[in-house]
Design an enzyme around this catalytic site. Structure first.
Site, PDB file in Angstrom:
ATOM      1  N   LYS A 260       0.921  -1.095   0.120  1.00 15.53           N
ATOM      2  CA  LYS A 260      -0.043  -0.025  -0.034  1.00 15.53           C
ATOM      3  C   LYS A 260       0.680   1.329  -0.043  1.00 15.53           C
ATOM      4  CE  LYS A 260      -3.908   2.454   0.552  1.00 15.53           C
ATOM      5  NZ  LYS A 260      -3.656   3.647   1.298  1.00 15.53           N
TER       6      LYS A 260
ATOM      7  N   GLU B 163       1.193   6.678  -6.592  1.00 16.72           N
ATOM      8  CA  GLU B 163      -0.041   7.668  -6.589  1.00 16.72           C
ATOM      9  C   GLU B 163       0.423   9.260  -6.646  1.00 16.72           C
ATOM     10  OE1 GLU B 163      -3.166   6.957  -3.594  1.00 16.72           O
ATOM     11  OE2 GLU B 163      -2.946   9.189  -3.236  1.00 16.72           O
TER      12      GLU B 163
END
Lengths: 337, 337, 337, 337
Positions: C188, C195
């Site tokens: 993550k 991102e």
């Protein structure tokens, strides 16, 4: 005054020499008996074991460690049983300052003192003196002032900084108590982070000069190769050694690193004996880690660090993935020269 | 020898002074009559128009332009009708080297000579001398050698580069014929690109030191703020002026820019009188443009340039878009301190 | 199956809703009684204290924490006395994976299980499902498969990846057991690092489009301002909302973030309601820290992170120092628009 | 309607196919007679020379060029004598927008029209349609609307952007008149600049995942190698293909490039068939050049471009110089694995 030195590599041995020349008494130890003997021949007291070194020193002892950062904790464990309250350990290597904070606390619980001393100077330190960035208790730093003063470069013939008013700081002699435990290696860490950035700035600039004749080569015309728009603008064949020499005088980019660059290019204009795999010894990484923890932007220092990683091929999988994507979306096959 | 100087700003006026002190004859012009008068008082021949300046010079004339890069072509148009074959124009400002290539060709067709001279030295040049990077025809460069020699710093008391064998290059005096038309400004361009990188390396490093006390501030606990993992590692309150002073001696990062940094921090430890909007005057941009044309990686020099753009708010829309995306996918609202 | 959920913020509440809709039994707690009541009204079992939540669950219990990363250790201390061997704690927030490794070891010593689940989906997860990156013991992950399956997006109508042979992995349903303790948050973390990079790429690109009309503005001619060489090349007035919409179809840069960008620009073409101060919530920093520990170059992801720092003014002192240096060497004064 | 197509490579041939399938009449030419024959077999009118192609078209002719950027000007010279006023040339390749501005002016003087069309879609365009970014005169763009509509992807089943009010823009069909001459290629240029950034973000992230098992390898202890502080934190062996597949669903980083990445990793988890030399075909460079001219910070897009340069060894001399400096100041010798 008396100092014990453990670790007689490139740096440690020359620091002992500089101390001996300044009249200090040095008790030395190294895993290599030859390294010890070499300094005994120059006036140091040699020892064959850590316990002997401790025994040969008068309390409160001052023991300077000049060993790889990864070996410091092991050395503290070896030294521990032989030390007595009030003794001082100085870590002059390249420890992470976070380890200094921990060690200073641990040793304080045993009545021992710990100083962290970031040391810059490299192979030139014997002649030029060592720039010392010191962290730890002020009283202990003061106690060792004669040692620091002898190792440091001194004021030399450098012109004083015109705007300084609080003249008399040891900073003007090339050594400084920077703050509590860890402060010395923190400042040294950032020093080396800056060093990476400075080096990269010169390296990129000289590479741009080196490649300024690219317009002289023939160009291919295909969809995979960017045509050079103006080959007539890239027809230069610069003498990099002369340019480095030139910039040493009167230019804004004059520096000690430029002096070294001029020498390197004078020795070998093409640097053909180097492969270009560039090591990094920790401080550059820690500088970026600290910047990130602080939320401080450090794009230039980071880019300099990443260049070194990439120079060693650590970007290999990333580049393969770029090629793989290009193949996936455009059917592009890799070109090889 | 005799030289005409057009443009008596910060740089031009001091160059005239340095030439006068070295026994040269200077004919000067500037839009500002006061600037002209000031130099007449120091021994220059003043003129009130470009045509007068040309008339006051003996052919083959040598006319040095020290005007903004954007004004050079206009000045050449003004000068054109008054010049005669064999005259020499020297552009000592910050022209893009591509303009030099064009101008040298255009003027050659009229029998005129054109040299491009990248000049480093700033407000210190009068005293320290100017580092001169020269492009153009070798014969013309040789003809003007007395001028270049007087402007340049000379060998000074800088230790010679040990590995240099071809002693005697003018590089050791601080001026150098770098190559054909444009070569001088190309080298100066890369010089300034490097300068941006060096400056940014120091600026980032000192910012990391400045913010090393961030653990002393209270931390908020919410999903939008990264908690500081180890506030106990960021408790330092460094004296930046002393650290800059320290590094001047014996450290790897010693440089003239560091000398200036030490002075700036001695004058004003918080730099409160600066807002942090940093100009860029062209060469940094052109360096990156050249690097890209060449296919030469320049991540450090680029990062340094972009910091300056961002310091002036040129990243505003990009940052707004980042905030807008975060709001779109996560409902994140901007935090304001 | 039965699940306890602690933390009913934006993410936690919607995850409970999605589980309820899929027939699971949810026992919930939040510091805010209103948040609890809202979910009770939708079928959850509400509790008023952590101890009550534990008591309302059948052993072996499964308790999902959806609280800020900085609050997880405190919550584990609160829960500790009430848990019994075999119980499972799932941290679905944004913990640093290093904390997961430590917590899994600590809890294992008490006979408890710990899973770390990186959760992507933001405010859209209720509708689209949550992408789950799971770390911990395989047996425990298997035990909770019904929960993960319900939270995850499922295969949907996304075309299958042509080259996949080992069809049947839960990855194709949008959840994956990535490895042992910490693996979920590690993946993550890197996901969020990517991102940041993707967002920055769009933000920079749209900023370049936004500013493509800069040639329409008047230019100043002085030594401090770089003249625009070709104002005629920068005369565009692009419709950014239309361009974002355009790129959603058939282009190489199509993505979910682009969909959101198109929506943001459709809502507000100038984004005037945003100031451009961009938060970072930890994973971006940890990604860079991990990259540096690994010696993996990450220049793009780092640049993206630093933009955010700089957007909040964290580069202030660095920029002031650049201005101060320029003043020192060139007498340059800051320009203000 | 009728269209001439010159250049039947990967892109051009498929565009003709897509037009033929939509009922348009295509007259084609390529240096390779086989390429022409292949399309004749599918319904196109083949020609053996540029002059023949022009002759086979009814005025006002529309001729689409799908040739390497470096070949466009040559093709315009070939076509010139055969065209008549009112004819339209469309450059659908990867021209620099600055060339478009020049060409549009030059051709306008001859009564000809010129459109620049940035085309994204790669080998997938035949099936997915081509995203078209169009620059030039509005009237001419309108005239060719049937062609653009057929080439573009159309609205498809993509959910509409919720906030869009001015529904009906062709952007929603995947083609857009972006502005006057050059606007199409400007937007395409920035599109590709963004593409480089997106690709690099994924590549760096997957590289960090790939190298997350570095703690499993043995570490050396010497002054030249940074010891890994916490090998226990880097013990992962991630399945990259599964992670890419996972992220396709519900995550913030879902995108078409990620779909392709998942496919590449499914085909070859180690990407061993790629060497990692990454080409760049111009637009990335021009994007940075434009950003710099505009004074727009683009650190992420630049870093992505420089990675590609470095992947091809263009940083070689810079890295050698770094090694040489390290040797000069510290006696450091390069380490080789």
């Amino acid at each position: 005054m008396q100092l014990g030195m453990i670790g007689l590599g490139r740096m440690g041995a020359n620091m002992v020499r500089r101390l001996l020349r300044n009249g200090h008494e040095c008790v030395v130890f190294d895993r290599s008996p030859e390294a010890v003997q070499a300094l005994v021949a120059e006036g140091a007291t040699g020892t064959g074991a850590v316990a002997d070194l401790v025994a040969a020193l008068r309390p409160p002892r001052a023991i300077w460690l000049m060993v790889p950062a990864a070996a410091v904790d092991g050395m503290l464990i070896q030294l521990g049983p032989h030390l007595t309250a009030g003794d001082i350990i100085i870590d002059g290597g390249n420890s992470h300052y976070i380890d200094d904070i921990r060690r200073a606390q641990t040793l304080a619980a045993q009545g021992l003192h710990y100083l962290d001393v970031g040391t810059s100077g490299g192979v030139w330190g014997l002649e030029r003196g060592y720039c010392l960035m010191i962290g730890g208790e002020a009283e202990i730093v003061g106690h060792l002032d004669p040692i620091f003063k002898s190792l440091a470069p001194g004021a030399g013939d450098l012109p004083p900084t015109p705007a300084r008013r609080n003249r008399g700081s040891t900073a003007e002699q090339g050594y400084l108590h920077c703050g509590p435990a860890g402060a010395g290696h923190f400042v040294k860490m950032v020093h080396n982070g800056i060093e990476y950035g400075l080096m990269a700035a010169y390296a990129e600039g000289f590479n741009i000069l080196k490649r300024a004749g690219i317009g002289l080569r023939e160009q291919e015309v295909d969809a995979e190769t960017t045509p050079l728009r103006h080959p007539e603008h890239y027809q230069y064949d610069f003498n990099l050694a002369d340019i480095a020499e030139l910039w040493r005088r009167g230019s804004v980019v004059a520096s000690w690193l430029l002096d070294l660059t001029a020498n390197a290019l004078a020795e070998s204009p093409t640097l053909a004996e180097f492969s270009g795999r560039v090591s990094d010894s920790g401080e550059g990484r820690w500088t970026i880690a600290a910047a990130i923890e602080e939320g401080t932007p450090a794009p230039v220092l980071s880019a300099a660090l990443y260049q070194r990683f990439a120079s060693r091929g650590e970007d290999e999988f990333a580049c393969k993935l770029l090629s793989a994507m290009r193949y996936q979306f455009g059917g592009h096959r890799e070109r090889h020269p």
